[in-house]
Design an enzyme around this catalytic site. Structure first.
Site, mmCIF file in Angstrom:
data_model
loop_
_atom_site.group_PDB
_atom_site.id
_atom_site.type_symbol
_atom_site.label_atom_id
_atom_site.label_comp_id
_atom_site.label_asym_id
_atom_site.label_seq_id
_atom_site.Cartn_x
_atom_site.Cartn_y
_atom_site.Cartn_z
ATOM 1 N N ASN A 42 35.218 17.866 67.910
ATOM 2 C CA ASN A 42 36.027 18.360 67.367
ATOM 3 C C ASN A 42 36.461 20.074 67.926
ATOM 4 O OD1 ASN A 42 38.665 19.239 65.430
ATOM 5 N ND2 ASN A 42 37.638 17.948 64.223
ATOM 6 N N ARG A 43 36.983 20.885 67.343
ATOM 7 C CA ARG A 43 37.173 22.027 67.985
ATOM 8 C C ARG A 43 36.194 23.284 67.380
ATOM 9 N NH1 ARG A 43 41.619 19.821 67.318
ATOM 10 N NH2 ARG A 43 43.161 19.652 69.476
ATOM 11 N N HIS A 68 35.431 19.066 71.612
ATOM 12 C CA HIS A 68 35.448 17.608 71.936
ATOM 13 C C HIS A 68 34.070 17.889 73.446
ATOM 14 C CE1 HIS A 68 37.514 15.784 69.316
ATOM 15 N NE2 HIS A 68 38.469 15.202 69.537
ATOM 16 N N HIS A 138 35.176 8.273 68.743
ATOM 17 C CA HIS A 138 36.742 8.449 68.723
ATOM 18 C C HIS A 138 37.626 7.187 68.938
ATOM 19 C CE1 HIS A 138 39.993 10.657 68.824
ATOM 20 N NE2 HIS A 138 39.619 12.095 69.190
ATOM 21 N N TYR A 140 40.169 4.447 68.695
ATOM 22 C CA TYR A 140 41.744 4.622 68.111
ATOM 23 C C TYR A 140 42.258 3.149 67.610
ATOM 24 C CZ TYR A 140 43.110 8.654 70.726
ATOM 25 O OH TYR A 140 42.960 10.087 70.939
ATOM 26 N N ASP A 205 46.254 15.851 61.395
ATOM 27 C CA ASP A 205 45.267 15.669 62.207
ATOM 28 C C ASP A 205 44.195 16.961 61.658
ATOM 29 O OD1 ASP A 205 43.471 15.782 64.429
ATOM 30 O OD2 ASP A 205 44.706 16.923 65.776
ATOM 31 N N GLN A 241 37.835 13.104 60.595
ATOM 32 C CA GLN A 241 38.783 13.911 60.674
ATOM 33 C C GLN A 241 39.526 12.246 60.744
ATOM 34 O OE1 GLN A 241 39.119 16.747 62.100
ATOM 35 N NE2 GLN A 241 41.312 16.779 62.475
ATOM 36 N N GLU A 258 37.227 9.922 62.403
ATOM 37 C CA GLU A 258 36.352 9.836 63.409
ATOM 38 C C GLU A 258 35.520 10.948 61.907
ATOM 39 O OE1 GLU A 258 38.216 12.761 66.534
ATOM 40 O OE2 GLU A 258 39.857 11.716 65.336
HETATM 41 C C1 BGC Z 1 41.971 15.349 67.582
HETATM 42 C C2 BGC Z 1 43.502 16.110 68.454
HETATM 43 C C3 BGC Z 1 43.162 15.862 69.480
HETATM 44 C C4 BGC Z 1 42.414 13.918 69.710
HETATM 45 C C5 BGC Z 1 42.862 14.378 71.437
HETATM 46 C C6 BGC Z 1 41.304 14.505 68.142
HETATM 47 O O1 BGC Z 1 39.794 13.848 67.273
HETATM 48 O O2 BGC Z 1 41.434 16.192 66.504
HETATM 49 O O3 BGC Z 1 43.678 17.277 67.775
HETATM 50 O O4 BGC Z 1 44.523 15.471 69.840
HETATM 51 O O5 BGC Z 1 41.400 14.153 70.041
HETATM 52 O O6 BGC Z 1 41.407 15.364 72.073
#
Ligand code: BGC
Length: 294
Positions: A42-43, A68, A138, A140, A205, A241, A258
């Site tokens: 994350n950020r 990430h 991560h 999907y 998100d 997340q 996540e």
């Molecule tokens: C984030 C998104 C991001 C994605 C792919 C996710 O974990 O929350 O904001 O776009 O990852 O990078």
């Protein structure tokens, strides 16, 4: 994680992970499909944090922020692998001090174990200097088994009464808001699409605040009524997340759940501590469980 086959109510198995068809695309993998993400998932706001009086500048790959783990996050590096059992494999990676701007030499392990109706993902990390650490998986998911189908009909429960509102760059504002009465409320099963139209940006998100715990507890449950497939996610982390994703250019075709520390924790003292100290061991476990289809 490239594929995960789960049977539907008729015993027909299908891959419930969204991925690619060839190795070249897997290597590029800009979306982090199935990756282990780190050193900090994350950020991190401004790609910068202060620790023990020192300012650390990280790579800014989500301008002006760090996302990430940076340009060459743990999803891009070469891990070593070792088979540890009939249905388990352990990956190890040594992240040198200074990599992507982080302090401390970090030793990381991630072990995957497949059991009859579950998959366990267990990560550990140790460091010789204090450093932020936040690893996650991560993957999907699309429980229909068709990666081109929408997931808006999936029924989702998230065991969280609060979430973290974000600014336009998806950095938490610091507020810990109640989900009750908002489109973010998944405390009772609800389809992902039900309140989507009420959301700014028309997508999820956001990080959910799970009940405090150090051991595994149920964080989320997903049901797909056409196939009958169910997934339950257990974690020992403080947050999770929920990201409703567009994949291969199609909107709302996968969901990521996540488990993690809160985003931007190194800059937000009110959030749970994300700093690993020398002598400590970071331990994160995720259990994906697949009960009998309904
Ligand atoms: C984030 C998104 C991001 C994605 C792919 C996710 O974990 O929350 O904001 O776009 O990852 O990078």
């Amino acid at each position: 994680m490239q594929s995960l086959s789960v049977p539907d109510r008729n015993g027909e198995s299908a891959d419930i992970l969204v991925g690619y068809d060839n190795a070249v695309e897997w290597l590029e993998n800009a979306a982090y499909f199935g990756s282990t993400v780190g050193r900090y998932a994350n950020r991190i706001s401004g790609g910068r944090f202060t620790l023990n009086g020192i300012i650390y500048e990280l790579s800014k790959n989500d301008c002006p922020n760090h996302l990430h783990g940076g340009v060459n996050g743990f999803n891009k590096v070469q891990w070593n692998s070792k088979i540890t059992g009939e249905h388990s494999v352990k990956f190890t990676y040594h992240s040198p001090a200074g990599e992507e701007g982080y302090p401390g030499n970090l030793k990381v392990t991630v072990e995957y174990s497949l059991e009859k109706q579950s998959l366990s993902w267990k990560a550990t990390a140790t460091s010789d200097e204090a450093t932020p650490v936040n690893l996650t998986n991560h993957a999907y998911f699309n429980l229909t088994g068709d990666p081109t189908a929408e997931v808006l009909g999936h029924s989702l429960t998230i065991h969280a009464s609060k979430y973290l509102p974000v600014n336009e760059a998806l950095i938490p504002t610091g507020e810990q808001a109640e989900v009750a009465g908002t489109p973010f409320d998944f405390t009772r099963p609800k389809t992902i699409g039900e309140n989507l139209g009420l959301l700014n940006g028309n997508s999820f998100d956001h990080n959910y605040i799970l009940s405090p715990a150090t051991k595994l507890r149920l964080a989320a449950r997903v049901e797909e009524k056409n196939s009958g497939r169910i997934m339950e996610l257990f974690t020992n982390q403080p947050g999770m997340q929920f990201f409703l994703a567009a994949t291969h250019g199609r909107k709302h075709t996968a969901l990521c759940l996540e488990p993690q520390k809160f985003p931007d924790s190194p800059n937000q003292p009110a959030f749970p501590d994300s700093i690993l100290q020398p002598g400590e061991t970071y331990e994160h476990e995720i259990l994906f469980r697949f009960p009998d289809p309904i």
